[in-house]
Write an enzyme that holds these catalytic residues in place. Structure first.
Site, PDB file in Angstrom:
ATOM      1  N   GLU A  51       0.938  -1.201   0.074  1.00  0.00           N
ATOM      2  CA  GLU A  51      -0.071   0.078  -0.094  1.00  0.00           C
ATOM      3  C   GLU A  51       0.708   1.038  -0.129  1.00  0.00           C
ATOM      4  O   GLU A  51       1.733   1.512   0.986  1.00  0.00           O
ATOM      5  CB  GLU A  51      -0.892   0.111   1.240  1.00  0.00           C
ATOM      6  CG  GLU A  51      -2.057  -0.866   1.210  1.00  0.00           C
ATOM      7  CD  GLU A  51      -2.893  -0.818   2.202  1.00  0.00           C
ATOM      8  OE1 GLU A  51      -3.029   0.369   2.997  1.00  0.00           O
ATOM      9  OE2 GLU A  51      -3.703  -1.629   2.876  1.00  0.00           O
ATOM     10  N   ASP A  62      -5.929   9.045   9.561  1.00  0.00           N
ATOM     11  CA  ASP A  62      -4.435   8.861   9.801  1.00  0.00           C
ATOM     12  C   ASP A  62      -4.043   8.942  11.286  1.00  0.00           C
ATOM     13  O   ASP A  62      -4.624  10.040  12.158  1.00  0.00           O
ATOM     14  CB  ASP A  62      -3.616   9.672   9.151  1.00  0.00           C
ATOM     15  CG  ASP A  62      -3.503   9.475   7.468  1.00  0.00           C
ATOM     16  OD1 ASP A  62      -4.123   8.567   7.343  1.00  0.00           O
ATOM     17  OD2 ASP A  62      -3.194  10.175   6.751  1.00  0.00           O
TER      18      ASP A  62
END
Length: 257
Positions: A51, A62
Protein backbone atom coordinates in the site's frame (compact mmCIF):
# COMPACT_ATOMS: atom_id res chain seq x y z
CA UNK A 1 -16.04 -12.80 -13.24
CA UNK A 2 -12.30 -13.40 -13.12
CA UNK A 3 -10.52 -12.74 -9.85
CA UNK A 4 -8.70 -9.44 -9.64
CA UNK A 5 -4.92 -9.31 -9.40
CA UNK A 6 -5.23 -8.18 -5.78
CA UNK A 7 -7.35 -11.19 -4.91
CA UNK A 8 -4.97 -13.51 -6.72
CA UNK A 9 -1.96 -12.17 -4.80
CA UNK A 10 -3.65 -12.84 -1.46
CA UNK A 11 -4.98 -16.25 -2.48
CA UNK A 12 -1.49 -17.26 -3.60
CA UNK A 13 -0.13 -16.54 -0.11
CA UNK A 14 -3.03 -18.42 1.49
CA UNK A 15 -2.45 -21.41 -0.79
CA UNK A 16 1.13 -21.43 0.51
CA UNK A 17 -0.23 -21.77 4.05
CA UNK A 18 0.24 -18.24 5.34
CA UNK A 19 -1.48 -14.89 5.69
CA UNK A 20 -0.82 -12.38 2.94
CA UNK A 21 1.32 -9.46 4.10
CA UNK A 22 0.34 -5.90 3.20
CA UNK A 23 2.81 -3.23 4.38
CA UNK A 24 1.87 0.45 4.08
CA UNK A 25 4.21 3.42 3.58
CA UNK A 26 3.38 7.03 2.74
CA UNK A 27 4.81 7.96 -0.64
CA UNK A 28 8.13 9.74 -0.26
CA UNK A 29 8.82 8.42 3.23
CA UNK A 30 12.54 8.62 3.94
CA UNK A 31 13.17 10.81 0.91
CA UNK A 32 12.28 10.51 -2.74
CA UNK A 33 14.93 7.95 -3.64
CA UNK A 34 14.95 6.16 -0.29
CA UNK A 35 11.21 5.55 -0.54
CA UNK A 36 11.57 3.41 -3.63
CA UNK A 37 14.44 1.55 -1.98
CA UNK A 38 12.10 0.73 0.90
CA UNK A 39 9.42 -0.44 -1.53
CA UNK A 40 11.86 -2.72 -3.34
CA UNK A 41 13.10 -4.11 -0.03
CA UNK A 42 9.56 -4.79 1.21
CA UNK A 43 8.84 -6.57 -2.04
CA UNK A 44 11.97 -8.69 -1.78
CA UNK A 45 11.22 -9.48 1.88
CA UNK A 46 7.87 -11.10 1.12
CA UNK A 47 5.21 -8.41 0.74
CA UNK A 48 2.24 -9.71 -1.25
CA UNK A 49 0.57 -6.32 -1.63
CA UNK A 50 2.19 -2.93 -0.98
CA UNK A 51 0.00 0.00 0.00
CA UNK A 52 1.42 3.35 -1.05
CA UNK A 53 -0.11 6.22 0.88
CA UNK A 54 -1.00 9.37 -1.03
CA UNK A 55 -0.11 12.25 1.35
CA UNK A 56 -2.94 14.70 2.01
CA UNK A 57 -3.16 17.87 4.07
CA UNK A 58 -6.44 17.08 5.87
CA UNK A 59 -6.57 13.37 6.78
CA UNK A 60 -9.48 11.86 8.70
CA UNK A 61 -8.23 8.33 9.40
CA UNK A 62 -4.49 8.83 9.91
CA UNK A 63 -3.08 8.43 13.39
CA UNK A 64 -0.24 10.64 14.69
CA UNK A 65 2.61 8.67 13.12
CA UNK A 66 1.15 8.45 9.62
CA UNK A 67 -0.14 12.03 9.73
CA UNK A 68 3.24 13.43 10.81
CA UNK A 69 5.15 11.53 8.14
CA UNK A 70 2.60 12.39 5.45
CA UNK A 71 2.96 16.09 6.25
CA UNK A 72 6.73 15.73 5.91
CA UNK A 73 6.26 14.06 2.53
CA UNK A 74 3.96 16.86 1.36
CA UNK A 75 6.59 19.39 2.39
CA UNK A 76 9.09 17.55 0.21
CA UNK A 77 6.85 17.95 -2.82
CA UNK A 78 5.25 14.51 -3.01
CA UNK A 79 2.14 14.50 -5.21
CA UNK A 80 -0.07 11.92 -6.86
CA UNK A 81 1.63 12.71 -10.17
CA UNK A 82 5.01 11.98 -8.53
CA UNK A 83 3.71 8.59 -7.38
CA UNK A 84 2.40 7.69 -10.84
CA UNK A 85 5.67 8.77 -12.45
CA UNK A 86 7.63 6.76 -9.88
CA UNK A 87 5.61 3.63 -10.55
CA UNK A 88 6.15 4.09 -14.26
CA UNK A 89 9.88 3.84 -13.55
CA UNK A 90 9.94 1.24 -10.77
CA UNK A 91 6.87 -1.01 -11.18
CA UNK A 92 8.72 -3.53 -13.34
CA UNK A 93 11.08 -4.18 -10.42
CA UNK A 94 8.25 -5.32 -8.13
CA UNK A 95 6.36 -8.60 -7.79
CA UNK A 96 3.80 -7.46 -5.21
CA UNK A 97 0.44 -6.01 -6.14
CA UNK A 98 0.21 -2.25 -5.64
CA UNK A 99 -2.58 -0.31 -3.93
CA UNK A 100 -2.81 3.45 -3.64
CA UNK A 101 -4.44 4.50 -0.36
CA UNK A 102 -5.54 8.08 -0.07
CA UNK A 103 -8.33 10.57 0.34
CA UNK A 104 -10.71 11.43 -2.46
CA UNK A 105 -9.56 15.04 -3.03
CA UNK A 106 -6.22 14.25 -4.76
CA UNK A 107 -7.92 11.59 -6.89
CA UNK A 108 -10.74 13.98 -7.83
CA UNK A 109 -8.34 16.77 -8.77
CA UNK A 110 -6.26 14.40 -10.88
CA UNK A 111 -9.45 13.42 -12.74
CA UNK A 112 -11.01 9.99 -12.25
CA UNK A 113 -10.85 8.92 -15.89
CA UNK A 114 -7.27 10.08 -16.38
CA UNK A 115 -6.26 8.51 -13.07
CA UNK A 116 -7.81 5.16 -14.01
CA UNK A 117 -5.97 5.24 -17.35
CA UNK A 118 -2.61 6.27 -15.90
CA UNK A 119 -2.85 3.95 -12.89
CA UNK A 120 -3.60 0.96 -15.11
CA UNK A 121 -0.64 1.82 -17.34
CA UNK A 122 1.79 1.86 -14.39
CA UNK A 123 0.50 -1.31 -12.75
CA UNK A 124 -1.72 -0.10 -9.91
CA UNK A 125 -4.04 -2.91 -8.83
CA UNK A 126 -6.31 -1.16 -6.36
CA UNK A 127 -7.40 1.98 -4.52
CA UNK A 128 -8.44 2.44 -0.90
CA UNK A 129 -10.30 5.68 -0.17
CA UNK A 130 -11.24 6.11 3.53
CA UNK A 131 -13.47 9.14 2.98
CA UNK A 132 -15.43 7.80 0.00
CA UNK A 133 -18.75 6.30 1.16
CA UNK A 134 -20.64 3.85 -1.01
CA UNK A 135 -23.25 6.45 -1.92
CA UNK A 136 -20.63 8.76 -3.45
CA UNK A 137 -18.44 6.17 -5.17
CA UNK A 138 -20.33 5.84 -8.45
CA UNK A 139 -18.24 8.22 -10.55
CA UNK A 140 -14.95 6.69 -9.45
CA UNK A 141 -16.26 3.15 -9.93
CA UNK A 142 -17.45 4.04 -13.42
CA UNK A 143 -14.00 5.37 -14.32
CA UNK A 144 -12.36 2.18 -13.05
CA UNK A 145 -14.56 -0.14 -15.13
CA UNK A 146 -12.49 -2.21 -17.50
CA UNK A 147 -9.20 -1.07 -15.97
CA UNK A 148 -8.60 -4.19 -13.89
CA UNK A 149 -8.22 -1.95 -10.82
CA UNK A 150 -10.25 -2.75 -7.69
CA UNK A 151 -11.83 -0.28 -5.30
CA UNK A 152 -11.28 -1.91 -1.91
CA UNK A 153 -14.08 -1.64 0.69
CA UNK A 154 -13.26 -0.42 4.20
CA UNK A 155 -15.39 -2.10 6.87
CA UNK A 156 -15.60 -0.79 10.43
CA UNK A 157 -16.76 -2.34 13.68
CA UNK A 158 -20.01 -0.42 13.26
CA UNK A 159 -20.67 -1.43 9.63
CA UNK A 160 -23.95 -3.32 9.38
CA UNK A 161 -24.47 -6.53 7.42
CA UNK A 162 -26.84 -4.67 5.11
CA UNK A 163 -24.19 -2.09 4.33
CA UNK A 164 -21.51 -4.72 3.78
CA UNK A 165 -23.76 -6.36 1.22
CA UNK A 166 -23.86 -3.08 -0.75
CA UNK A 167 -20.10 -3.20 -1.16
CA UNK A 168 -20.20 -6.70 -2.67
CA UNK A 169 -21.70 -5.31 -5.89
CA UNK A 170 -18.93 -3.12 -7.25
CA UNK A 171 -16.00 -3.14 -4.84
CA UNK A 172 -13.34 -5.86 -4.80
CA UNK A 173 -9.76 -7.00 -4.37
CA UNK A 174 -10.08 -7.66 -0.67
CA UNK A 175 -12.20 -6.50 2.24
CA UNK A 176 -10.22 -4.21 4.55
CA UNK A 177 -11.59 -4.58 8.08
CA UNK A 178 -10.59 -1.75 10.42
CA UNK A 179 -9.74 -3.17 13.84
CA UNK A 180 -10.70 -0.14 15.93
CA UNK A 181 -13.17 2.71 16.17
CA UNK A 182 -10.54 5.35 15.53
CA UNK A 183 -7.47 6.27 13.54
CA UNK A 184 -4.38 4.33 12.55
CA UNK A 185 -1.57 3.70 15.04
CA UNK A 186 0.07 1.00 17.10
CA UNK A 187 -1.96 -0.63 19.87
CA UNK A 188 -1.03 -3.19 22.49
CA UNK A 189 -4.03 -5.39 21.79
CA UNK A 190 -6.97 -5.79 19.45
CA UNK A 191 -10.51 -5.98 20.84
CA UNK A 192 -11.97 -9.47 20.91
CA UNK A 193 -15.13 -8.03 19.37
CA UNK A 194 -13.33 -7.90 16.05
CA UNK A 195 -13.85 -11.66 15.74
CA UNK A 196 -17.56 -11.19 15.10
CA UNK A 197 -16.97 -8.54 12.44
CA UNK A 198 -14.34 -10.64 10.68
CA UNK A 199 -16.69 -13.63 10.62
CA UNK A 200 -19.46 -11.45 9.15
CA UNK A 201 -17.09 -10.11 6.50
CA UNK A 202 -15.90 -13.59 5.55
CA UNK A 203 -19.49 -14.74 5.15
CA UNK A 204 -20.53 -11.67 3.14
CA UNK A 205 -17.66 -11.20 0.69
CA UNK A 206 -16.42 -13.65 -1.92
CA UNK A 207 -12.94 -12.12 -1.84
CA UNK A 208 -10.26 -12.16 0.89
CA UNK A 209 -10.55 -10.46 4.27
CA UNK A 210 -7.67 -8.34 5.62
CA UNK A 211 -7.30 -6.67 9.02
CA UNK A 212 -5.54 -3.36 9.57
CA UNK A 213 -5.12 -0.37 11.94
CA UNK A 214 -3.10 -0.99 15.09
CA UNK A 215 -1.30 -4.16 13.94
CA UNK A 216 2.35 -4.42 14.90
CA UNK A 217 3.15 -8.07 15.66
CA UNK A 218 1.67 -11.51 14.88
CA UNK A 219 0.76 -12.32 18.48
CA UNK A 220 -2.08 -9.78 18.29
CA UNK A 221 -3.87 -11.94 15.76
CA UNK A 222 -3.75 -15.34 17.45
CA UNK A 223 -7.33 -15.30 18.74
CA UNK A 224 -8.91 -14.70 15.35
CA UNK A 225 -6.27 -15.78 12.83
CA UNK A 226 -8.65 -18.34 11.33
CA UNK A 227 -10.93 -15.53 10.13
CA UNK A 228 -8.13 -13.65 8.32
CA UNK A 229 -6.59 -13.94 4.88
CA UNK A 230 -4.25 -10.94 5.12
CA UNK A 231 -2.81 -8.41 7.55
CA UNK A 232 -2.02 -4.71 6.98
CA UNK A 233 0.60 -2.81 8.97
CA UNK A 234 1.78 0.77 8.66
CA UNK A 235 2.56 2.79 11.80
CA UNK A 236 4.64 0.01 13.35
CA UNK A 237 6.65 -0.35 10.14
CA UNK A 238 7.23 3.41 9.95
CA UNK A 239 8.41 3.52 13.57
CA UNK A 240 10.73 0.57 12.96
CA UNK A 241 12.31 2.28 9.95
CA UNK A 242 12.65 5.63 11.73
CA UNK A 243 14.50 3.85 14.53
CA UNK A 244 17.05 2.55 12.05
CA UNK A 245 15.60 -0.87 11.29
CA UNK A 246 15.29 -2.37 7.83
CA UNK A 247 12.20 -3.55 5.92
CA UNK A 248 13.57 -7.10 5.93
CA UNK A 249 13.93 -7.09 9.72
CA UNK A 250 10.35 -5.94 10.17
CA UNK A 251 8.96 -8.40 7.66
CA UNK A 252 10.82 -11.24 9.37
CA UNK A 253 8.41 -10.87 12.32
CA UNK A 254 5.79 -12.34 10.00
CA UNK A 255 7.71 -14.49 7.55
CA UNK A 256 9.68 -16.55 10.07
CA UNK A 257 6.67 -17.82 12.00
Amino acid sequence: MAESQLTQSIRKANDAGRKALIPYLPAGFGGKEKFWEYVRELDAAGADVIEIGVPFSDPVADGPTVERVSQECLACGITLHWIIDGLREHRKELNASIVLMGYISPFFHYGFEQLAKDAAEVGVNGFIVPDLPYEEAGEFLEALKGSGISLVPLIGLNTSLERMELYTKDFGGFCYVVSVMGVTGERAAISASITTKLAQARKTFNFPVALGFGISHPEQLEEFASELDAVVFGSALITHLEEGGTPAEFMSRWTTR
